[in-house]
Write a protein that holds these residues in place. Structure first.
Motif, PDB file in Angstrom:
ATOM      1  N   PRO A   1       0.807  -1.235   0.000  1.00  0.00           N
ATOM      2  CA  PRO A   1       0.000   0.000   0.000  1.00  0.00           C
ATOM      3  C   PRO A   1       0.832   1.274   0.000  1.00  0.00           C
ATOM      4  O   PRO A   1       0.521   2.223  -0.724  1.00  0.00           O
ATOM      5  CB  PRO A   1      -0.824  -0.150   1.288  1.00  0.00           C
ATOM      6  N   TRP A   2       1.922   1.311   0.807  1.00  0.00           N
ATOM      7  CA  TRP A   2       2.711   2.534   0.886  1.00  0.00           C
ATOM      8  C   TRP A   2       3.457   2.826  -0.411  1.00  0.00           C
ATOM      9  O   TRP A   2       3.822   3.971  -0.690  1.00  0.00           O
ATOM     10  CB  TRP A   2       3.708   2.466   2.042  1.00  0.00           C
ATOM     11  N   GLN A   3       3.674   1.784  -1.229  1.00  0.00           N
ATOM     12  CA  GLN A   3       4.418   1.967  -2.467  1.00  0.00           C
ATOM     13  C   GLN A   3       3.586   2.675  -3.537  1.00  0.00           C
ATOM     14  O   GLN A   3       4.133   3.167  -4.518  1.00  0.00           O
ATOM     15  CB  GLN A   3       4.899   0.613  -2.993  1.00  0.00           C
ATOM     16  N   LYS A   4       2.268   2.718  -3.366  1.00  0.00           N
ATOM     17  CA  LYS A   4       1.423   3.373  -4.353  1.00  0.00           C
ATOM     18  C   LYS A   4       1.676   4.874  -4.404  1.00  0.00           C
ATOM     19  O   LYS A   4       1.332   5.525  -5.384  1.00  0.00           O
ATOM     20  CB  LYS A   4      -0.047   3.085  -4.040  1.00  0.00           C
ATOM     21  N   ARG A   5       2.255   5.428  -3.346  1.00  0.00           N
ATOM     22  CA  ARG A   5       2.558   6.860  -3.324  1.00  0.00           C
ATOM     23  C   ARG A   5       3.903   7.160  -3.975  1.00  0.00           C
ATOM     24  O   ARG A   5       4.276   8.332  -4.130  1.00  0.00           O
ATOM     25  CB  ARG A   5       2.563   7.359  -1.869  1.00  0.00           C
ATOM     26  N   ASP A   6       4.640   6.131  -4.337  1.00  0.00           N
ATOM     27  CA  ASP A   6       5.967   6.280  -4.935  1.00  0.00           C
ATOM     28  C   ASP A   6       5.812   6.452  -6.448  1.00  0.00           C
ATOM     29  O   ASP A   6       5.324   5.546  -7.127  1.00  0.00           O
ATOM     30  CB  ASP A   6       6.804   5.043  -4.613  1.00  0.00           C
ATOM     31  N   PRO A   7       6.209   7.600  -7.017  1.00  0.00           N
ATOM     32  CA  PRO A   7       5.996   7.832  -8.456  1.00  0.00           C
ATOM     33  C   PRO A   7       6.935   7.034  -9.356  1.00  0.00           C
ATOM     34  O   PRO A   7       6.648   6.857 -10.537  1.00  0.00           O
ATOM     35  CB  PRO A   7       6.253   9.333  -8.600  1.00  0.00           C
ATOM     36  N   ASP A   8       8.060   6.555  -8.828  1.00  0.00           N
ATOM     37  CA  ASP A   8       9.031   5.839  -9.640  1.00  0.00           C
ATOM     38  C   ASP A   8       8.702   4.341  -9.705  1.00  0.00           C
ATOM     39  O   ASP A   8       8.075   3.796  -8.798  1.00  0.00           O
ATOM     40  CB  ASP A   8      10.445   5.995  -9.065  1.00  0.00           C
ATOM     41  N   PRO A   9       9.129   3.672 -10.780  1.00  0.00           N
ATOM     42  CA  PRO A   9       8.934   2.216 -10.852  1.00  0.00           C
ATOM     43  C   PRO A   9       9.749   1.512  -9.772  1.00  0.00           C
ATOM     44  O   PRO A   9      10.769   2.035  -9.303  1.00  0.00           O
ATOM     45  CB  PRO A   9       9.446   1.861 -12.255  1.00  0.00           C
TER      46      PRO A   9
END
Length: 205
Positions: free
Chosen positions: A45-53
């Protein structure tokens, strides 16, 4: 063939491969799938806020120099990919490599790589054949002579340990690198220039 090529100053020997470079701590080597099968990555879930692949795909070539009895394999050529390796991106990478080799006065490239579907696809094989025909007709450029390694034999490709050692040297013990930071570290580690990413052209609807 390799022994003969190593004695020709106007020939190049290059071992090619593709790899994922994870932005996260302690990445593991990822096995490639065929073009028709998408890569499935589990997203927290927290990775969805990360714009990079989560990872950068990368084409690489390890160049062999010197005599066959004591070859030097230290120079690398890298290009990162927007997306993942497919036939069209493979052609872009091969074309870029040939441009670099032509500038060095190389007339032929013994390309050693594995049997990934995008290496032996009809699209790539057709491009290599037409490219070689154009080189012969024009009397300039770098021909490509592809040599396929046996199936499931990564130990025969000397670029593989380069990937492993590079990952160990670049990643953080914890935390997360941005895509730009990761790309810059990879290029600095291998002594390569950071070229623009290879990308597929957008289809016009």
């Amino acid at each position: 063939m390799i022994a003969w090529c190593s004695q020709q100053s106007n020939w190049a020997i290059g071992f090619a491969d593709e790899v994922w470079w994870s932005r996260f701590a302690l990445p593991r080597m990822s096995a490639w799938q065929d073009e028709e099968q998408p890569v499935r990555l589990v997203e927290q879930p927290w990775q969805k806020r990360d714009p990079d692949p989560k990872a950068l795909a990368c084409y690489g070539v390890l160049w062999q120099q010197g005599p066959l009895s004591g070859p030097r394999r230290s120079e690398m050529s890298l290009r990162f990919v927007t997306g993942r390796p497919v036939s069209a991106l493979t052609i872009q990478f091969l074309e870029w490599c040939c441009t670099q080799l032509q500038a060095q006065g190389k007339t032929a490239w013994l390309l050693i790589w594995d049997n990934a579907s995008w290496h032996g696809s009809k699209q790539v094989r057709t491009w290599i054949r037409e490219h070689n025909q154009q080189v012969r007709q024009a009397g300039k450029g770098t021909r490509i002579l592809p040599f396929f390694l046996p199936t499931k034999s990564p130990w025969l490709n000397p670029i593989e340990p380069k990937w492993v050692h590079g990952k160990q040297a670049i990643v953080e013990p914890d935390g997360l690198l941005t895509a730009q930071q990761l790309a810059e570290r990879i290029c600095a580690h291998f002594g390569c220039s950071h070229e623009p990413h290879l990308a597929l052209s957008k289809k016009v609807v």
